[in-house]
Design a protein around this motif. Structure first.
Motif, PDB file in Angstrom:
ATOM      1  N   VAL A  37       0.685  -1.228  -0.036  1.00 15.87           N
ATOM      2  CA  VAL A  37       0.095   0.101   0.029  1.00 15.87           C
ATOM      3  C   VAL A  37       0.944   1.332   0.004  1.00 15.87           C
ATOM      4  CG1 VAL A  37      -1.641  -1.237   1.252  1.00 15.87           C
ATOM      5  CG2 VAL A  37      -0.253   0.080   2.480  1.00 15.87           C
ATOM      6  N   GLU A  38       0.253   2.374  -0.405  1.00 18.85           N
ATOM      7  CA  GLU A  38       1.073   3.671  -0.483  1.00 18.85           C
ATOM      8  C   GLU A  38       1.412   4.379   0.796  1.00 18.85           C
ATOM      9  OE1 GLU A  38      -0.235   6.133  -3.645  1.00 18.85           O
ATOM     10  OE2 GLU A  38       0.834   4.949  -4.851  1.00 18.85           O
ATOM     11  N   ASN A  39       0.078   4.591   1.548  1.00 19.14           N
ATOM     12  CA  ASN A  39       0.173   5.319   2.726  1.00 19.14           C
ATOM     13  C   ASN A  39      -0.981   4.570   3.858  1.00 19.14           C
ATOM     14  OD1 ASN A  39      -0.644   6.983   4.928  1.00 19.14           O
ATOM     15  ND2 ASN A  39      -0.431   8.816   3.574  1.00 19.14           N
ATOM     16  N   LEU A  40      -0.126   3.731   4.629  1.00 13.55           N
ATOM     17  CA  LEU A  40      -0.777   2.767   5.353  1.00 13.55           C
ATOM     18  C   LEU A  40      -1.493   3.471   6.569  1.00 13.55           C
ATOM     19  CD1 LEU A  40      -1.241  -0.243   6.652  1.00 13.55           C
ATOM     20  CD2 LEU A  40       0.849   0.267   7.975  1.00 13.55           C
ATOM     21  N   THR A  41      -1.253   4.546   7.147  1.00 10.59           N
ATOM     22  CA  THR A  41      -1.902   5.256   8.250  1.00 10.59           C
ATOM     23  C   THR A  41      -2.968   5.798   7.499  1.00 10.59           C
ATOM     24  OG1 THR A  41       0.192   5.799   9.295  1.00 10.59           O
ATOM     25  CG2 THR A  41      -1.748   7.066   9.927  1.00 10.59           C
ATOM     26  N   GLU A  42      -3.141   6.391   6.526  1.00  7.91           N
ATOM     27  CA  GLU A  42      -4.383   7.087   5.826  1.00  7.91           C
ATOM     28  C   GLU A  42      -5.271   5.946   5.536  1.00  7.91           C
ATOM     29  OE1 GLU A  42      -5.822   9.766   1.981  1.00  7.91           O
ATOM     30  OE2 GLU A  42      -3.590   9.571   2.556  1.00  7.91           O
ATOM     31  N   THR A  99     -12.834  -4.362  10.081  1.00  2.59           N
ATOM     32  CA  THR A  99     -12.314  -4.781  11.172  1.00  2.59           C
ATOM     33  C   THR A  99     -10.528  -4.652  11.155  1.00  2.59           C
ATOM     34  OG1 THR A  99     -13.840  -6.528  11.553  1.00  2.59           O
ATOM     35  CG2 THR A  99     -11.908  -6.557  12.817  1.00  2.59           C
ATOM     36  N   ILE A 100     -10.142  -3.808  12.001  1.00  2.00           N
ATOM     37  CA  ILE A 100      -8.780  -3.596  11.876  1.00  2.00           C
ATOM     38  C   ILE A 100      -8.287  -4.713  13.033  1.00  2.00           C
ATOM     39  CG2 ILE A 100      -6.763  -1.794  12.463  1.00  2.00           C
ATOM     40  CD1 ILE A 100      -8.520  -1.004  10.114  1.00  2.00           C
ATOM     41  N   VAL A 101      -7.091  -5.191  12.656  1.00  2.00           N
ATOM     42  CA  VAL A 101      -6.488  -6.162  13.811  1.00  2.00           C
ATOM     43  C   VAL A 101      -5.183  -5.676  14.451  1.00  2.00           C
ATOM     44  CG1 VAL A 101      -5.697  -8.653  14.200  1.00  2.00           C
ATOM     45  CG2 VAL A 101      -7.371  -7.964  12.616  1.00  2.00           C
ATOM     46  N   GLY A 102      -5.199  -5.387  15.700  1.00  2.00           N
ATOM     47  CA  GLY A 102      -4.100  -4.916  16.342  1.00  2.00           C
ATOM     48  C   GLY A 102      -3.465  -3.710  16.281  1.00  2.00           C
ATOM     49  N   GLU A 103      -2.164  -3.439  16.454  1.00  2.19           N
ATOM     50  CA  GLU A 103      -1.622  -2.093  16.254  1.00  2.19           C
ATOM     51  C   GLU A 103      -0.581  -2.039  15.122  1.00  2.19           C
ATOM     52  OE1 GLU A 103      -2.454   0.619  18.144  1.00  2.19           O
ATOM     53  OE2 GLU A 103      -3.851  -0.798  19.020  1.00  2.19           O
ATOM     54  N   THR A 104      -0.476  -0.911  14.342  1.00  2.00           N
ATOM     55  CA  THR A 104       0.382  -0.788  13.387  1.00  2.00           C
ATOM     56  C   THR A 104       1.922  -1.074  13.952  1.00  2.00           C
ATOM     57  OG1 THR A 104      -1.048   0.960  12.045  1.00  2.00           O
ATOM     58  CG2 THR A 104       1.127   0.731  11.736  1.00  2.00           C
ATOM     59  N   LYS A 105       2.560  -1.633  13.193  1.00  2.00           N
ATOM     60  CA  LYS A 105       4.085  -2.055  13.297  1.00  2.00           C
ATOM     61  C   LYS A 105       4.862  -1.369  12.346  1.00  2.00           C
ATOM     62  CE  LYS A 105       3.140  -5.695  16.689  1.00  2.00           C
ATOM     63  NZ  LYS A 105       3.627  -6.279  17.412  1.00  2.00           N
ATOM     64  N   GLU A 106       6.159  -0.944  13.003  1.00  2.00           N
ATOM     65  CA  GLU A 106       7.013  -0.322  12.051  1.00  2.00           C
ATOM     66  C   GLU A 106       8.576  -0.940  12.040  1.00  2.00           C
ATOM     67  OE1 GLU A 106       8.786   4.121  10.090  1.00  2.00           O
ATOM     68  OE2 GLU A 106       6.890   4.031  11.694  1.00  2.00           O
ATOM     69  N   TYR A 107       9.009  -1.228  11.161  1.00  2.00           N
ATOM     70  CA  TYR A 107      10.216  -1.696  10.845  1.00  2.00           C
ATOM     71  C   TYR A 107      11.256  -1.132   9.898  1.00  2.00           C
ATOM     72  CZ  TYR A 107       7.859  -5.601  13.169  1.00  2.00           C
ATOM     73  OH  TYR A 107       7.226  -6.487  14.140  1.00  2.00           O
ATOM     74  N   LYS A 131       6.242  -0.214   7.122  1.00  2.00           N
ATOM     75  CA  LYS A 131       5.056  -0.488   8.214  1.00  2.00           C
ATOM     76  C   LYS A 131       4.034  -1.461   7.582  1.00  2.00           C
ATOM     77  CE  LYS A 131       4.973   4.926   8.704  1.00  2.00           C
ATOM     78  NZ  LYS A 131       3.881   5.904   8.404  1.00  2.00           N
ATOM     79  N   PHE A 132       3.504  -2.072   8.870  1.00  2.00           N
ATOM     80  CA  PHE A 132       2.516  -2.946   8.831  1.00  2.00           C
ATOM     81  C   PHE A 132       1.129  -2.859   9.349  1.00  2.00           C
ATOM     82  CE2 PHE A 132       6.451  -4.836   7.787  1.00  2.00           C
ATOM     83  CZ  PHE A 132       6.304  -5.797   6.694  1.00  2.00           C
ATOM     84  N   GLY A 133       0.082  -3.023   8.921  1.00  2.00           N
ATOM     85  CA  GLY A 133      -1.125  -3.160   9.778  1.00  2.00           C
ATOM     86  C   GLY A 133      -2.024  -4.497   9.231  1.00  2.00           C
TER      87      GLY A 133
END
Length: 131
Positions: free
Chosen positions: A77-82, A93-101, A105-107
């Motif tokens: 994806v281009e902009n995960l947060t948005e 349904t969103i699962v868990g919290e966003t993680k960044e490495y 970034k992952f969601g």
């Protein structure tokens, strides 16, 4: 938001013996597997070098939870947060919290059939620097 998904980031599946499966694919299909599976490299429409990951997981892995399915798709994806904000507003349904490495970034979300989908805002340059 112009683009939501920009490509397939990966396909992950559960197996009884990930190492044996990787070796089978290497031997019979010529896939150059490593400890994670196989990284496919390709170019997007703008000529950027991108990756897609194919990875077998241990059958007992909880990484696909809360889904009980033996597979999980990962979309670039281009902009995960948005995107996650938009999806939440749309009732997804969103699962868990966003993680960044260092590699992105992952969601995670669930589709209507409870398939867990991993969304990845990649930093392909990290992989290219290490190759």
């Amino acid at each position: 938001m112009k683009n939501r998904v920009t490509g397939l980031g990966g396909f992950f599946f559960k197996t009884k013996n990930p190492d044996q499966i990787k070796e089978w694919y290497k031997t019979h299909l010529g896939i150059p597997t490593d400890q994670y599976g196989w990284t496919f490299w390709w170019h997007d429409k703008d000529g950027n070098k991108c990756s897609t990951q194919w990875s077998p997981f241990e059958e007992k892995s909880e990484y696909f939870s809360p889904s009980d399915k033996p597979f999980m798709m990962n979309f670039r994806v281009e902009n995960l947060t948005e995107l996650l904000e938009i999806l939440k507003e749309e009732g997804v349904t969103i699962v868990g919290e966003t993680k960044e490495y260092e590699y992105g970034k992952f969601g995670w979300i669930l589709d209507p059939e409870n398939n867990k989908i991993e969304l990845w805002e990649p930093k392909d340059s990290v992989f290219l620097e290490n190759n």
